[in-house]
Design a protein around this motif. Structure first.
Motif, PDB file in Angstrom:
ATOM      1  N   PHE A   1       0.846  -1.197   0.000  1.00 45.97           N
ATOM      2  CA  PHE A   1       0.000   0.000   0.000  1.00 45.97           C
ATOM      3  C   PHE A   1       0.880   1.245   0.000  1.00 45.97           C
ATOM      4  N   GLU A   2       1.916   1.216   0.847  1.00 50.71           N
ATOM      5  CA  GLU A   2       2.799   2.371   0.969  1.00 50.71           C
ATOM      6  C   GLU A   2       3.510   2.680  -0.350  1.00 50.71           C
ATOM      7  N   ASP A   3       3.820   1.647  -1.134  1.00 48.66           N
ATOM      8  CA  ASP A   3       4.495   1.863  -2.419  1.00 48.66           C
ATOM      9  C   ASP A   3       3.624   2.679  -3.365  1.00 48.66           C
ATOM     10  N   LEU A   4       2.339   2.319  -3.429  1.00 47.97           N
ATOM     11  CA  LEU A   4       1.437   3.035  -4.341  1.00 47.97           C
ATOM     12  C   LEU A   4       1.197   4.462  -3.853  1.00 47.97           C
ATOM     13  N   ILE A   5       1.086   4.640  -2.544  1.00 52.17           N
ATOM     14  CA  ILE A   5       0.915   5.986  -1.980  1.00 52.17           C
ATOM     15  C   ILE A   5       2.123   6.857  -2.297  1.00 52.17           C
ATOM     16  N   GLU A   6       3.328   6.308  -2.119  1.00 50.77           N
ATOM     17  CA  GLU A   6       4.538   7.085  -2.376  1.00 50.77           C
ATOM     18  C   GLU A   6       4.712   7.395  -3.856  1.00 50.77           C
ATOM     19  N   ALA A   7       4.267   6.495  -4.719  1.00 52.16           N
ATOM     20  CA  ALA A   7       4.312   6.769  -6.157  1.00 52.16           C
ATOM     21  C   ALA A   7       3.399   7.949  -6.501  1.00 52.16           C
ATOM     22  N   ALA A   8       2.223   7.978  -5.884  1.00 47.54           N
ATOM     23  CA  ALA A   8       1.310   9.103  -6.107  1.00 47.54           C
ATOM     24  C   ALA A   8       1.919  10.402  -5.593  1.00 47.54           C
ATOM     25  N   ARG A   9       2.603  10.331  -4.448  1.00 47.37           N
ATOM     26  CA  ARG A   9       3.214  11.538  -3.872  1.00 47.37           C
ATOM     27  C   ARG A   9       4.387  12.028  -4.714  1.00 47.37           C
ATOM     28  N   ARG A  10       5.131  11.107  -5.327  1.00 43.35           N
ATOM     29  CA  ARG A  10       6.211  11.537  -6.235  1.00 43.35           C
ATOM     30  C   ARG A  10       5.633  12.240  -7.461  1.00 43.35           C
ATOM     31  N   ALA A  11       4.510  11.735  -7.937  1.00 43.03           N
ATOM     32  CA  ALA A  11       3.895  12.326  -9.125  1.00 43.03           C
ATOM     33  C   ALA A  11       3.365  13.730  -8.824  1.00 43.03           C
ATOM     34  N   VAL A  12       2.641  13.849  -7.720  1.00 45.36           N
ATOM     35  CA  VAL A  12       2.041  15.124  -7.330  1.00 45.36           C
ATOM     36  C   VAL A  12       2.352  15.326  -5.848  1.00 45.36           C
ATOM     37  N   PRO A  13       3.377  16.093  -5.504  1.00 45.20           N
ATOM     38  CA  PRO A  13       3.827  16.188  -4.110  1.00 45.20           C
ATOM     39  C   PRO A  13       2.977  17.077  -3.216  1.00 45.20           C
ATOM     40  N   THR A  14       1.973  17.744  -3.765  1.00 49.89           N
ATOM     41  CA  THR A  14       1.181  18.695  -2.976  1.00 49.89           C
ATOM     42  C   THR A  14       0.036  17.990  -2.235  1.00 49.89           C
ATOM     43  N   GLU A  15       0.335  16.881  -1.600  1.00 46.81           N
ATOM     44  CA  GLU A  15      -0.665  16.160  -0.807  1.00 46.81           C
ATOM     45  C   GLU A  15      -1.172  17.053   0.328  1.00 46.81           C
ATOM     46  N   THR A  16      -2.459  16.970   0.622  1.00 51.48           N
ATOM     47  CA  THR A  16      -3.003  17.742   1.739  1.00 51.48           C
ATOM     48  C   THR A  16      -2.300  17.338   3.040  1.00 51.48           C
ATOM     49  N   GLN A  17      -2.197  18.297   3.964  1.00 54.03           N
ATOM     50  CA  GLN A  17      -1.374  18.120   5.160  1.00 54.03           C
ATOM     51  C   GLN A  17      -2.203  17.717   6.383  1.00 54.03           C
ATOM     52  N   VAL A  18      -1.519  17.078   7.336  1.00 56.21           N
ATOM     53  CA  VAL A  18      -2.173  16.648   8.580  1.00 56.21           C
ATOM     54  C   VAL A  18      -1.905  17.647   9.699  1.00 56.21           C
ATOM     55  N   MET A  19      -0.637  17.792  10.099  1.00 62.26           N
ATOM     56  CA  MET A  19      -0.245  18.707  11.183  1.00 62.26           C
ATOM     57  C   MET A  19       0.438  19.930  10.581  1.00 62.26           C
ATOM     58  N   VAL A  20      -0.063  21.116  10.919  1.00 60.82           N
ATOM     59  CA  VAL A  20       0.433  22.331  10.273  1.00 60.82           C
ATOM     60  C   VAL A  20       0.650  23.448  11.299  1.00 60.82           C
ATOM     61  N   LYS A  21       1.879  23.997  11.326  1.00 61.19           N
ATOM     62  CA  LYS A  21       2.163  25.253  12.013  1.00 61.19           C
ATOM     63  C   LYS A  21       2.416  26.323  10.939  1.00 61.19           C
ATOM     64  N   ARG A  22       2.712  27.549  11.374  1.00 57.63           N
ATOM     65  CA  ARG A  22       2.853  28.623  10.396  1.00 57.63           C
ATOM     66  C   ARG A  22       3.931  28.343   9.364  1.00 57.63           C
ATOM     67  N   GLU A  23       5.060  27.776   9.822  1.00 52.42           N
ATOM     68  CA  GLU A  23       6.130  27.490   8.863  1.00 52.42           C
ATOM     69  C   GLU A  23       5.711  26.417   7.862  1.00 52.42           C
ATOM     70  N   ASP A  24       4.823  25.502   8.297  1.00 53.72           N
ATOM     71  CA  ASP A  24       4.332  24.469   7.379  1.00 53.72           C
ATOM     72  C   ASP A  24       3.363  25.067   6.362  1.00 53.72           C
ATOM     73  N   GLU A  25       2.524  25.995   6.826  1.00 57.87           N
ATOM     74  CA  GLU A  25       1.582  26.639   5.910  1.00 57.87           C
ATOM     75  C   GLU A  25       2.322  27.440   4.841  1.00 57.87           C
ATOM     76  N   GLN A  26       3.389  28.129   5.258  1.00 61.68           N
ATOM     77  CA  GLN A  26       4.190  28.859   4.274  1.00 61.68           C
ATOM     78  C   GLN A  26       4.853  27.891   3.300  1.00 61.68           C
ATOM     79  N   ALA A  27       5.378  26.806   3.835  1.00 65.50           N
ATOM     80  CA  ALA A  27       6.027  25.808   2.981  1.00 65.50           C
ATOM     81  C   ALA A  27       5.046  25.221   1.978  1.00 65.50           C
TER      82      ALA A  27
END
Length: 364
Positions: free
Chosen positions: A264-290
């Motif tokens: 499962f993790e392999d397919l998830i990571e392949a999707a993340r390599r293709a489109v790295p802008t996956e929605t985020q889980v834990m976010v502070k201000r520096e993460d939101e800027q990033a």
């Protein structure tokens, strides 16, 4: 005959009994049409309570079902073909959907996980068969419920209920939400992202396919909107922001039989390599800027998304045919932008399910 006591306008019980006896005496010689002409409800009125058996209204806790008793139970669903209603036509899939149970699954890095799983099981039904005993699908599946699930265990379950139901073709699909811990972009925090995954084992005409489905949720920043926003800044000093939106790709892959395990993790990571802008889980201000910077570095049309996912899937030797369905759920428009890309015969289709894209909404 006077059935009312002298001086009374209301008949008493004795009078009513005498009248009923008179009516029954008349009905004994009357035809059905004569009784119906008098009152269609007459038959119920004339039936004596003594004609009905006295039923037991107490649930028999101690009643034991033996083989002889079970042999007397009717089984309409497995009746002769003369009981078939409608056209005597083969049904490609008949079975049960969304029976749930906790199942264990292997993970690539962290041992086994027990996840609530929704199971759909179906078989083909030949044209001359009335139906199937659907509970047999569940019983066959439960035989394997204590094992850690893999495609091999699914095959054993499929073999069992194909045999039990004497069917040629069969299908199992198992849906669950798979947790994976994801680190934030810059703050060092981490949290669990949940991925909707389905495993599907299909046998048609003796040929089996192992299929994995993944819903991958990401942010898509419109390249056109980004360029126009930057144009406004550069030429007029006007602050402008490009539009972006939550987007979903449903990735379906045919896993090759002779290949190594596709985790499962392999397919998830392949999707993340293709489109790295996956929605985020834990976010502070520096993460939101990033995340804003990451989106600006990866602006993407829905056509781009389909081809980027395709590129990653083509590069994996464990994957045969595949399909990518992408939906960018627009913040600019009142409609969504969509694309479908398929490779191979497994997922090729001329028609689209009318509700396909409405199933891609993820509410978190």
């Amino acid at each position: 005959m006077n059935v009312i006591a002298p001086g009374s306008t209301q008949p008493d019980r004795a009078a009513a009994t005498a009248a009923l006896d008179t009516l029954r005496a008349w009905a004994a010689a009357a035809s059905q049409s004569e009784m119906d002409a008098l009152d269609p409800a007459l038959a119920r009125l004339l039936t004596k309570v003594d004609d009905y058996p006295e039923f037991n209204r107490i649930y028999p806790d101690d009643f034991a079902v033996g083989d002889n008793y079970k042999a007397t139970l009717p089984d309409l669903q497995n009746g002769p073909s003369s009981l078939i209603r409608g056209a005597k036509q083969q049904i490609q899939h008949v079975g049960i959907s969304n029976f749930r149970l906790p199942l264990r699954f292997h993970t690539r890095d962290n041992g086994d996980l027990t996840l609530e799983t929704s199971v759909t099981g179906s078989v083909s039904l030949e044209a001359d068969k009335k139906g199937i005993n659907m509970s047999r699908i569940m019983r066959s599946f439960y035989k394997h419920g204590d094992q850690t699930f893999s495609f091999e265990v699914m095959e054993a379950a499929l073999d069992d209920y194909k045999t039990d139901l004497e069917s040629l073709d069969a299908r199992i699909q198992m849906r669950f939400s798979f947790p994976m811990k994801i680190e934030s972009l810059r703050s060092g925090l981490s949290g669990y992202q949940y991925y909707d995954i389905a495993l599907e084992l299909v046998e048609i005409a003796g040929v089996r396919k192992k299929i994995m489905h993944l819903d991958y949720v990401y942010s898509s920043t419109c390249p056109c909107s980004l360029e126009l926003s930057e144009h406004a800044r550069a030429t007029r000093g006007q602050l402008a922001t490009p539009h972006s939106q939550r987007s979903v790709a449903r990735i379906s892959v045919d896993v090759k039989y002779d290949a190594d395990c596709l985790w499962f993790e392999d397919l998830i990571e392949a999707a993340r390599r293709a489109v790295p802008t996956e929605t985020q889980v834990m976010v502070k201000r520096e993460d939101e800027q990033a995340f804003a910077e990451l989106n600006a570095a990866n602006p993407i049309f829905v056509e781009d998304a389909a081809r980027l996912f395709c590129e990653q899937l083509q590069a994996d030797p464990r994957i045969g045919d595949f399909r990518v369905v992408a939906s960018h759920q627009e913040s600019l428009h009142s409609h969504d932008a969509i694309s479908i890309l398929t490779q191979g015969d497994t997922f090729a289709a001329q028609s689209i399910d009318p509700k396909l894209f409405t199933t891609l909404f993820h509410v978190g």
